[in-house]
Design an enzyme around this catalytic site. Sequence first.
Site, PDB file in Angstrom:
ATOM      1  N   ARG A  16       0.801  -1.201   0.000  1.00  0.00           N
ATOM      2  CA  ARG A  16       0.000   0.000   0.000  1.00  0.00           C
ATOM      3  C   ARG A  16       0.843   1.263   0.000  1.00  0.00           C
ATOM      4  NH1 ARG A  16      -3.609  -2.016   5.015  1.00  0.00           N
ATOM      5  NH2 ARG A  16      -2.134  -3.740   4.981  1.00  0.00           N
ATOM      6  N   GLY A  17       2.138   1.097   0.316  1.00  0.00           N
ATOM      7  CA  GLY A  17       2.993   2.259   0.598  1.00  0.00           C
ATOM      8  C   GLY A  17       3.156   3.265  -0.524  1.00  0.00           C
ATOM      9  N   GLU A  38       7.516   2.016  -6.375  1.00  0.00           N
ATOM     10  CA  GLU A  38       7.684   1.478  -5.021  1.00  0.00           C
ATOM     11  C   GLU A  38       7.923   2.630  -4.042  1.00  0.00           C
ATOM     12  OE1 GLU A  38       7.138  -0.445  -2.830  1.00  0.00           O
ATOM     13  OE2 GLU A  38       8.651  -1.989  -2.475  1.00  0.00           O
ATOM     14  N   ASP A  39       7.537   2.435  -2.802  1.00  0.00           N
ATOM     15  CA  ASP A  39       7.789   3.480  -1.807  1.00  0.00           C
ATOM     16  C   ASP A  39       9.253   3.484  -1.356  1.00  0.00           C
ATOM     17  OD1 ASP A  39       7.531   1.063  -0.446  1.00  0.00           O
ATOM     18  OD2 ASP A  39       6.183   1.824   1.101  1.00  0.00           O
ATOM     19  N   ASP A  89      14.545  -1.348   0.536  1.00  0.00           N
ATOM     20  CA  ASP A  89      15.242  -1.550   1.802  1.00  0.00           C
ATOM     21  C   ASP A  89      16.203  -2.734   1.629  1.00  0.00           C
ATOM     22  OD1 ASP A  89      15.452  -0.970   4.682  1.00  0.00           O
ATOM     23  OD2 ASP A  89      14.304  -2.781   5.014  1.00  0.00           O
ATOM     24  N   LYS A 117      17.259   2.932   0.804  1.00  0.00           N
ATOM     25  CA  LYS A 117      18.182   2.796   1.943  1.00  0.00           C
ATOM     26  C   LYS A 117      19.293   1.858   1.513  1.00  0.00           C
ATOM     27  CE  LYS A 117      14.493   2.617   5.402  1.00  0.00           C
ATOM     28  NZ  LYS A 117      14.000   1.782   6.529  1.00  0.00           N
ATOM     29  N   PHE A 154      13.918   4.246  10.321  1.00  0.00           N
ATOM     30  CA  PHE A 154      12.569   3.801   9.989  1.00  0.00           C
ATOM     31  C   PHE A 154      11.716   5.039   9.739  1.00  0.00           C
ATOM     32  CE2 PHE A 154       8.419   1.856  10.291  1.00  0.00           C
ATOM     33  CZ  PHE A 154       8.642   0.695   9.560  1.00  0.00           C
ATOM     34  N   VAL A 155      11.144   5.139   8.551  1.00  0.00           N
ATOM     35  CA  VAL A 155      10.433   6.360   8.163  1.00  0.00           C
ATOM     36  C   VAL A 155       8.939   6.104   7.959  1.00  0.00           C
ATOM     37  CG1 VAL A 155      12.476   7.450   7.145  1.00  0.00           C
ATOM     38  CG2 VAL A 155      10.990   6.013   5.716  1.00  0.00           C
ATOM     39  N   ARG A 164       0.362   7.037   7.558  1.00  0.00           N
ATOM     40  CA  ARG A 164       0.411   7.109   6.091  1.00  0.00           C
ATOM     41  C   ARG A 164      -0.041   8.481   5.588  1.00  0.00           C
ATOM     42  NH1 ARG A 164       1.097   1.904   3.833  1.00  0.00           N
ATOM     43  NH2 ARG A 164       0.094   0.226   4.980  1.00  0.00           N
TER      44      ARG A 164
HETATM   45  P1  IMP Z   1      12.456  -4.706   1.186  1.00  0.00           P
HETATM   46  O1  IMP Z   1      11.804  -5.913   0.619  1.00  0.00           O
HETATM   47  O2  IMP Z   1      13.247  -5.009   2.431  1.00  0.00           O
HETATM   48  O3  IMP Z   1      13.249  -3.907   0.198  1.00  0.00           O
HETATM   49  O4  IMP Z   1      11.307  -3.831   1.778  1.00  0.00           O
HETATM   50  C1  IMP Z   1      10.589  -2.971   1.050  1.00  0.00           C
HETATM   51  C2  IMP Z   1       9.303  -2.654   1.758  1.00  0.00           C
HETATM   52  O5  IMP Z   1       9.470  -2.604   3.161  1.00  0.00           O
HETATM   53  C3  IMP Z   1       8.837  -1.275   1.357  1.00  0.00           C
HETATM   54  O6  IMP Z   1       7.987  -1.383   0.259  1.00  0.00           O
HETATM   55  C4  IMP Z   1       8.120  -0.794   2.572  1.00  0.00           C
HETATM   56  O7  IMP Z   1       6.771  -1.166   2.484  1.00  0.00           O
HETATM   57  C5  IMP Z   1       8.759  -1.522   3.715  1.00  0.00           C
HETATM   58  N1  IMP Z   1       9.702  -0.638   4.425  1.00  0.00           N
HETATM   59  C6  IMP Z   1      11.046  -0.597   4.300  1.00  0.00           C
HETATM   60  N2  IMP Z   1      11.579   0.358   5.066  1.00  0.00           N
HETATM   61  C7  IMP Z   1      10.535   0.965   5.682  1.00  0.00           C
HETATM   62  C8  IMP Z   1      10.447   2.074   6.591  1.00  0.00           C
HETATM   63  O8  IMP Z   1      11.436   2.719   6.996  1.00  0.00           O
HETATM   64  N3  IMP Z   1       9.186   2.419   6.979  1.00  0.00           N
HETATM   65  C9  IMP Z   1       8.073   1.740   6.573  1.00  0.00           C
HETATM   66  N4  IMP Z   1       8.113   0.717   5.706  1.00  0.00           N
HETATM   67  C10 IMP Z   1       9.346   0.322   5.281  1.00  0.00           C
HETATM   68 MG    MG Z   2       5.871  -1.673   0.382  1.00  0.00          MG
END
Ligand code: IMP
Ligand code: MG
Length: 184
Positions: free
Chosen positions: A45-46, A101-102, A105, A133, A154-155, A167
């Site tokens: 949803r981000g 994508e938001d 990470d 990140k 963490f944002v 949100r």
């Molecule tokens: P990844 O699979 O670890 O790259 O995670 C990506 C997803 O994790 C993003 O689409 C976000 O929904 C969530 N995410 C990563 N970092 C944060 C954060 O700092 N705040 C909130 N959601 C996060």
């Molecule tokens: Mg996400």
Amino acid sequence: MPQRPYVIDQMISAKQIAARIEELSDQIAREFAGTDKLVVVGLLRGSFVFIADLVRELDLPVEVDFLEASSYGDGTESSREVRILKDLRGQIEARDVLVVEDIVDTGFTLSHVLHLLKSRKPRKLRTIALLDKPSRREVPMKADWTGFEIPDEFVVGYGIDFAQRNRNLPFIGKVRFTDAEVED
Ligand code: IMP
Ligand code: MG
């Protein structure tokens, strides 16, 4: 478990985000110039606020679709196992596709989604992430366009949540816990 108390410190203002989206949308419009219709895929949803602002700046014919992949649950750590909870409604074979994508990470979510979408043979597949990140990366992954690189914080805000809250903030802020507990 009760929510630990926290405050949110602003990191990126609504104005900075808007200015960056203007720059990025120009670059995207150049990359997809001449497309008959770009399929803009928001990862739920981000990305819902970001995609809404981005498509309104994009001077291209667009179709909007959404895909939901499982992510963090209610914590602040990635689950590493990515599942598709809601798939696209439309076909993308031989289409131009932009995945929105938001945050990138660990990179697991985006690499899983791209692997899946590539198997459907789009004509051109590109990605944009509002935030990146890089210090957290566990699988090699870089979006074609990134709004802002941020440190390992963490944002929340601008569509991004902490346990489904915050949100609706118009800016990106970092979560700062205000209790005395040691973080585990
Ligand atoms: P990844 O699979 O670890 O790259 O995670 C990506 C997803 O994790 C993003 O689409 C976000 O929904 C969530 N995410 C990563 N970092 C944060 C954060 O700092 N705040 C909130 N959601 C996060
Ligand atoms: Mg996400």
